[in-house]
Design an enzyme around this catalytic site. Structure first.
Site, PDB file in Angstrom:
ATOM      1  N   ARG A  77       0.820  -1.210   0.000  1.00 38.04           N
ATOM      2  CA  ARG A  77       0.000   0.000   0.000  1.00 38.04           C
ATOM      3  C   ARG A  77       0.859   1.267   0.000  1.00 38.04           C
ATOM      4  NH1 ARG A  77      -3.847  -0.136  -2.436  1.00 38.04           N
ATOM      5  NH2 ARG A  77      -4.520   1.829  -1.504  1.00 38.04           N
ATOM      6  N   ILE A  78       1.828   1.344   0.902  1.00 42.26           N
ATOM      7  CA  ILE A  78       2.633   2.562   0.989  1.00 42.26           C
ATOM      8  C   ILE A  78       3.609   2.647  -0.171  1.00 42.26           C
ATOM      9  CG2 ILE A  78       4.306   3.863   2.376  1.00 42.26           C
ATOM     10  CD1 ILE A  78       1.415   3.905   3.407  1.00 42.26           C
ATOM     11  N   SER A 118       4.849   7.229  11.824  1.00 45.03           N
ATOM     12  CA  SER A 118       3.661   6.521  11.344  1.00 45.03           C
ATOM     13  C   SER A 118       2.677   7.527  10.772  1.00 45.03           C
ATOM     14  CB  SER A 118       2.998   5.758  12.501  1.00 45.03           C
ATOM     15  OG  SER A 118       2.461   6.680  13.442  1.00 45.03           O
ATOM     16  N   CYS A 119       1.645   7.015  10.117  1.00 39.90           N
ATOM     17  CA  CYS A 119       0.628   7.919   9.570  1.00 39.90           C
ATOM     18  C   CYS A 119      -0.054   8.699  10.683  1.00 39.90           C
ATOM     19  CB  CYS A 119      -0.395   7.137   8.751  1.00 39.90           C
ATOM     20  SG  CYS A 119      -1.246   5.829   9.671  1.00 39.90           S
ATOM     21  N   ARG A 157      -8.358  -9.417  16.027  1.00 40.85           N
ATOM     22  CA  ARG A 157      -8.115  -9.373  14.588  1.00 40.85           C
ATOM     23  C   ARG A 157      -8.402 -10.704  13.901  1.00 40.85           C
ATOM     24  NH1 ARG A 157      -2.816  -5.485  13.955  1.00 40.85           N
ATOM     25  NH2 ARG A 157      -2.622  -5.780  16.210  1.00 40.85           N
ATOM     26  N   THR A 174      -2.058   0.139  20.101  1.00 40.33           N
ATOM     27  CA  THR A 174      -1.349   1.249  19.466  1.00 40.33           C
ATOM     28  C   THR A 174      -0.216   1.709  20.373  1.00 40.33           C
ATOM     29  OG1 THR A 174      -1.525   3.503  18.595  1.00 40.33           O
ATOM     30  CG2 THR A 174      -2.982   2.946  20.422  1.00 40.33           C
ATOM     31  N   LYS A 175       0.872   2.118  19.760  1.00 42.22           N
ATOM     32  CA  LYS A 175       1.998   2.701  20.495  1.00 42.22           C
ATOM     33  C   LYS A 175       2.148   4.183  20.147  1.00 42.22           C
ATOM     34  CE  LYS A 175       4.486  -1.692  20.735  1.00 42.22           C
ATOM     35  NZ  LYS A 175       5.724  -2.423  20.364  1.00 42.22           N
ATOM     36  N   ARG A 188     -10.280   0.045  14.697  1.00 40.73           N
ATOM     37  CA  ARG A 188     -10.388  -0.071  13.241  1.00 40.73           C
ATOM     38  C   ARG A 188     -11.868  -0.120  12.874  1.00 40.73           C
ATOM     39  NH1 ARG A 188      -5.645  -3.063  11.596  1.00 40.73           N
ATOM     40  NH2 ARG A 188      -3.875  -2.033  12.618  1.00 40.73           N
ATOM     41  N   ASN A 244      -4.529   8.222   5.611  1.00 40.81           N
ATOM     42  CA  ASN A 244      -3.415   7.513   6.237  1.00 40.81           C
ATOM     43  C   ASN A 244      -2.463   6.885   5.231  1.00 40.81           C
ATOM     44  OD1 ASN A 244      -6.226   6.050   6.677  1.00 40.81           O
ATOM     45  ND2 ASN A 244      -4.755   4.435   6.116  1.00 40.81           N
TER      46      ASN A 244
END
Length: 345
Positions: free
Chosen positions: A11-12, A158-159, A204, A217-218, A240, A322
């Site tokens: 994706r990125i 990160s985004c 997930r 999340t961090k 999400r 994002n």
């Protein structure tokens, strides 16, 4: 001309290549190679056609060794395709690569970066926070001026840090921040399941399109890396949601100054027109997440959602694409790394 190679064409990686052309930075940046284990046909197809971002405006063709990006003039840029799983084998020296944009999401340590350099690259930029031992972590628009020539292995954050850190900077400089909490409302990602299936994170294991799913999340650690003074001052959670792109961030901060909503919003407007131009945007239009798809800004503040409680508790809603916003910041940071280099890249 800065010569870059993209390691990882997911994706990125694909968005980074597309952004080189759509942003006009192909006059400054030349992509000489893409390393990806997938087949060239699939690489070309997914670059040309994208569910989130639509059809790429450039015609794409390929053979077994090259992706070709065609221009209206009839000329085309031939980008070398590699299928190598070991960094040490990548021919960066032969290709005279200045910076590797590592978009695998797998590699992220100082040792991984140095392996790219041993293979012949001059510098490396990771597309995620990476390990704590990297030479620098850059949130473009906030701390890119801290880059030095000796910073060879760098993270682009990160985004979500690219989205929220500029806003934290603006609020802290204007009003002084005591502490804060953040809820990230993030589109689904490819580490989730289409239908229920096994994953080491039990949440997930569930179908991404059917639930709002809390994930770890961090983000607070990412904020602390840029602003050490906020150690233990921020906390964050993330969920999400069943959309394929665009993220919203619910930011709440306690500040040192008594303010009104208009004070907060005007501070963001001023920054968006000056110090953070092209990084932060501001809107009061009645928009929804899809309206920010393919927006190149790191953060877009919705001023209609700003709230102030008791003068010092501020809540804001901040949007970002994002994928696209982050891909554009990868290019900005790469050019900043070039500018900070004593040896010409």
């Amino acid at each position: 001309m800065l010569k870059v190679a993209i390691n990882g064409f997911g994706r990125i990686g694909r968005n980074v290549l597309r952004a080189v052309y759509e942003s006009g930075k192909h006059q400054q940046i030349k992509v000489v190679a893409v390393n990806e284990l997938a087949q060239p046909e699939a690489m070309a197809h997914l670059l040309q056609y994208d569910t989130s971002h639509g059809r790429f405006g450039k015609k794409i063709s390929h053979d077994q060794e090259h992706l070709n990006v065609h221009h209206e003039s009839g000329e085309y840029d031939a980008i070398r395709i590699l299928h190598l799983s070991e960094i040490e084998l990548l021919p960066w020296r032969d290709l005279e690569v200045d910076i590797v944009l590592d978009c695998t999401g797998v590699y992220g340590s100082k040792a991984d970066g140095l392996a790219h350099i041993e293979a012949g690259a001059k510098k490396v930029l990771f597309s995620h926070p990476g390990a704590n031992d990297l030479d620098n972590t850059i949130i473009y628009g906030v701390n890119h001026e801290t880059l030095k020539d000796e910073h060879r292995v760098v993270s682009n954050g990160s985004c979500t840090t690219n989205c929220i850190v500029p806003i934290i900077k603006v609020l802290d400089e204007a009003f002084g921040i005591e502490s804060g909490t953040i809820t990230t409302i993030h589109s689904s990602m490819n580490d989730q399941q289409v239908i229920d299936a096994y994953h080491n994170d039990l949440r997930r294991t569930r179908a991404a399109s059917q639930s709002i799913i809390p994930v770890d999340t961090k983000l607070h650690k990412g904020i602390e890396r840029i602003f050490p003074k906020f150690s233990n001052k921020f906390e964050a959670i993330s969920v999400r949601v069943p959309t394929v792109n665009v993220t919203a961030m619910d930011l709440s901060v306690t500040i040192n100054t008594n303010v009104k909503v208009n004070d907060v919003n005007q501070t963001i407007v001023n920054a968006s027109q000056c110090t953070l131009r092209n990084i932060v945007d501001y809107t009061e239009s009645p928009l929804v997440s899809i309206d920010f798809n393919h927006d190149p800004h790191s953060a877009i503040v919705d001023g209609t959602q700003t709230r102030v409680s008791n003068g010092q508790l501020v809540k804001m809603l901040v949007w970002c694409d994002n994928e696209w916003g982050f891909a554009n910041r990868m290019l900005d940071t790469a050019l900043a790394m070039k500018a900070s280099s004593q040896v010409e890249l």
